[in-house]
Design a protein around this motif. Structure first.
Motif, short mmCIF file in Angstrom:
data_model
loop_
_atom_site.label_atom_id
_atom_site.label_comp_id
_atom_site.label_asym_id
_atom_site.label_seq_id
_atom_site.Cartn_x
_atom_site.Cartn_y
_atom_site.Cartn_z
N LEU A 111 -52.79 66.06 81.73
CA LEU A 111 -54.12 66.31 81.19
C LEU A 111 -54.51 65.22 80.19
O LEU A 111 -55.64 64.70 80.22
N GLU A 112 -53.59 64.85 79.33
CA GLU A 112 -53.87 63.78 78.37
C GLU A 112 -54.15 62.46 79.08
O GLU A 112 -55.01 61.68 78.66
N ALA A 113 -53.40 62.21 80.16
CA ALA A 113 -53.59 60.96 80.91
C ALA A 113 -54.99 60.89 81.52
O ALA A 113 -55.56 59.80 81.66
N VAL A 114 -55.55 62.04 81.88
CA VAL A 114 -56.91 62.07 82.41
C VAL A 114 -57.91 61.69 81.32
O VAL A 114 -58.85 60.91 81.55
N TYR A 115 -57.71 62.23 80.12
CA TYR A 115 -58.66 62.01 79.02
C TYR A 115 -58.56 60.62 78.39
O TYR A 115 -59.57 60.07 77.92
N THR A 116 -57.35 60.06 78.34
CA THR A 116 -57.12 58.84 77.56
C THR A 116 -58.10 57.70 77.85
O THR A 116 -58.59 57.05 76.91
N PRO A 117 -58.43 57.43 79.11
CA PRO A 117 -59.36 56.30 79.35
C PRO A 117 -60.75 56.52 78.77
O PRO A 117 -61.52 55.55 78.65
N TYR A 118 -61.07 57.75 78.39
CA TYR A 118 -62.41 58.06 77.91
C TYR A 118 -62.47 58.23 76.39
O TYR A 118 -63.43 58.80 75.86
N VAL A 119 -61.43 57.75 75.69
CA VAL A 119 -61.37 57.88 74.23
C VAL A 119 -61.63 56.52 73.58
O VAL A 119 -61.04 55.51 73.95
N ASP A 120 -62.49 56.52 72.59
CA ASP A 120 -62.75 55.33 71.79
C ASP A 120 -61.72 55.28 70.66
O ASP A 120 -61.95 55.79 69.56
N PHE A 121 -60.59 54.65 70.93
CA PHE A 121 -59.51 54.65 69.94
C PHE A 121 -59.82 53.78 68.73
O PHE A 121 -59.29 54.03 67.64
N ASP A 166 -57.44 69.68 49.29
CA ASP A 166 -58.20 69.15 50.42
C ASP A 166 -57.43 69.44 51.70
O ASP A 166 -56.28 69.00 51.84
N LEU A 167 -58.02 70.21 52.59
CA LEU A 167 -57.39 70.57 53.86
C LEU A 167 -58.26 70.05 55.00
O LEU A 167 -59.39 70.50 55.18
N LEU A 168 -57.73 69.09 55.75
CA LEU A 168 -58.47 68.51 56.87
C LEU A 168 -58.08 69.25 58.14
O LEU A 168 -56.89 69.34 58.48
N VAL A 169 -59.07 69.79 58.83
CA VAL A 169 -58.85 70.54 60.07
C VAL A 169 -59.32 69.67 61.23
O VAL A 169 -60.52 69.45 61.41
N LEU A 170 -58.38 69.16 62.01
CA LEU A 170 -58.72 68.26 63.10
C LEU A 170 -59.17 69.05 64.31
O LEU A 170 -58.51 70.00 64.75
N LYS A 171 -60.29 68.65 64.88
CA LYS A 171 -60.79 69.21 66.13
C LYS A 171 -60.88 68.09 67.16
O LYS A 171 -61.01 66.90 66.83
N GLY A 172 -60.80 68.48 68.42
CA GLY A 172 -60.81 67.50 69.50
C GLY A 172 -59.76 67.87 70.52
O GLY A 172 -58.71 68.43 70.18
N GLY A 173 -60.01 67.56 71.78
CA GLY A 173 -59.15 67.99 72.87
C GLY A 173 -57.94 67.09 73.09
O GLY A 173 -57.59 66.26 72.24
N PRO A 174 -57.30 67.23 74.25
CA PRO A 174 -56.08 66.48 74.55
C PRO A 174 -56.31 64.98 74.57
O PRO A 174 -57.37 64.49 74.99
N GLY A 175 -55.31 64.24 74.10
CA GLY A 175 -55.32 62.80 74.22
C GLY A 175 -56.22 62.05 73.26
O GLY A 175 -56.32 60.82 73.34
N VAL A 176 -56.87 62.76 72.33
CA VAL A 176 -57.84 62.10 71.46
C VAL A 176 -57.19 61.46 70.23
O VAL A 176 -57.84 60.70 69.52
N GLY A 177 -55.92 61.78 69.96
CA GLY A 177 -55.22 61.10 68.88
C GLY A 177 -54.98 61.90 67.62
O GLY A 177 -54.75 61.33 66.55
#
Length: 357
Positions: free
Chosen positions: A329-339, A32-43
């Motif tokens: 860049l991550e700091a810009v995205y972080t407030p818009y992530v549903d952690f 099982d190989l999980l390939v994570l997608k998603g931009g900066p700051g998403v976790g």
């Protein structure tokens, strides 16, 4: 057996970004190989760290694969016994599933962005993204110049190498150390370290954990590569699986060689990559140059070292600038992530992985 090992799948070099993701992500290597997608700051890195920690707590051996841009961040985590891995599949090491669901699959963390809100930060995202790219381009130009200067010096020194002496020494090591019969299996390819925003980072701790018997190859000019290739071939002929660590500047050359089944390792040590761990034997490959030959070019080599030091420091400064821009860049995205959503996704995937135990 050690419970954790630490390697890199990517490395910064004078030839740009080098990566071993293709070799690592071969579907035949994984259940099982999980390939994570998603931009900066998403976790992505945080998710991999949590999975690795949970597997350690369950008593599994865990391999952590670090990011060459930021060695505190992960590019992958691997649980070898159950043949499960999670990797960051985004640029500059894009990974795409080859046998979706049956072997490898997407995990899309990008779905946890608040897209409407993130679009209000469009200008900042573009500005910081371009700054990251520009900094890496500057870094690779400086590192390329350093590599070319070093390569010229190495070619000059190779002209005086006592090749027969090197081969005799290699044959002696093989006769003394490579014996018995291994269980077979393919070699693994990893980088043992990289130039990073924190400077050169080398995970020699993993060498000591896997291989108590360490040959330190003191080598300033790349003489170790043919020796290591010959030792690898001898190990393969007897069925011993190797961990091959290529030289990021010359991917066809071996920089370090680990033979865990024999508890034996060969590590190259030089300026900027100094091995200071426990050593079984030291092999002074630089001494295979006749003294008179080295003396003839001593002043030129001193000049080369100064030039390379300046160029490499310029490259490292650019890598630090890239990290600063990426953090912004991550700091810009972080407030818009549903952690909370990311945490729930992590829990689901961890439950699926635990079902394989």
């Amino acid at each position: 057996m050690t419970k954790t090992t630490h390697f890199f799948l990517g490395a910064n070099s004078g030839r740009g970004f080098r990566n071993l993701f293709h070799e690592f992500c071969t579907p035949e290597n994984h259940q099982d190989l999980l390939v994570l997608k998603g931009g900066p700051g998403v976790g992505k890195s945080t998710m991999m760290k949590r999975i690795g920690q949970a597997m350690e707590e369950r008593g599994e051996q865990v391999e952590y694969l670090y990011c060459s841009g930021d060695p505190k961040s992960l590019d992958g985590v691997h649980i070898p016994r159950i043949r499960v891995a999670v990797v960051d599949g985004t640029a500059p090491h894009v990974v795409e599933p080859q046998y979706p669901a049956a072997v490898d699959r997407y995990v899309n963390l990008g779905e946890f962005y608040d897209i409407t809100a993130a679009k209000t930060a469009r200008t900042e995202v573009i500005r910081h993204t371009k700054a990251v790219s520009a900094a890496y381009q500057r870094a690779y130009r400086a590192l390329s110049a350093a590599r070319q200067v070093e390569d010229n010096a190495a070619a000059l020194m190779a002209g005086g190498l006592d090749t027969d002496k090197l081969l005799r020494r290699t044959d002696g090591i093989i006769g003394r150390e490579i014996h018995g019969k291994g269980a077979g299996g393919p070699d693994a390819f990893r980088f043992l370290g990289s130039l990073t925003c924190k400077g050169p980072v080398w995970r020699f701790d993993t060498v000591a954990d896997l291989c108590p018997k360490v040959y330190q190859l003191q080598d300033s000019f790349g003489f170790a590569a043919p020796m290591l290739e010959q030792i690898r071939a001898a190990a393969r002929s007897r069925g011993y699986r190797a961990i091959v660590c290529p030289d990021p500047e010359h991917m066809d050359r071996i920089q370090h060689l680990l033979l865990p089944d024999l508890e034996l390792a060969f590590v190259t040590s030089r300026e900027g990559m100094v091995y200071d761990g426990p050593t079984y034997r030291r092999v002074r490959l630089d001494a295979m140059l006749p003294g008179a030959y080295y003396k003839q070019y001593k002043s030129r080599l001193k000049f080369v070292r100064r030039v390379v030091e300046v160029l490499r420091e310029d490259g490292l400064e650019a890598l630090r600038e890239a990290k600063t821009a990426h953090d912004a860049l991550e700091a810009v995205y972080t407030p818009y992530v549903d952690f909370k959503g990311v945490d729930a996704c992590t829990a689901r995937e961890l439950e699926r992985i635990e079902s394989c135990l």
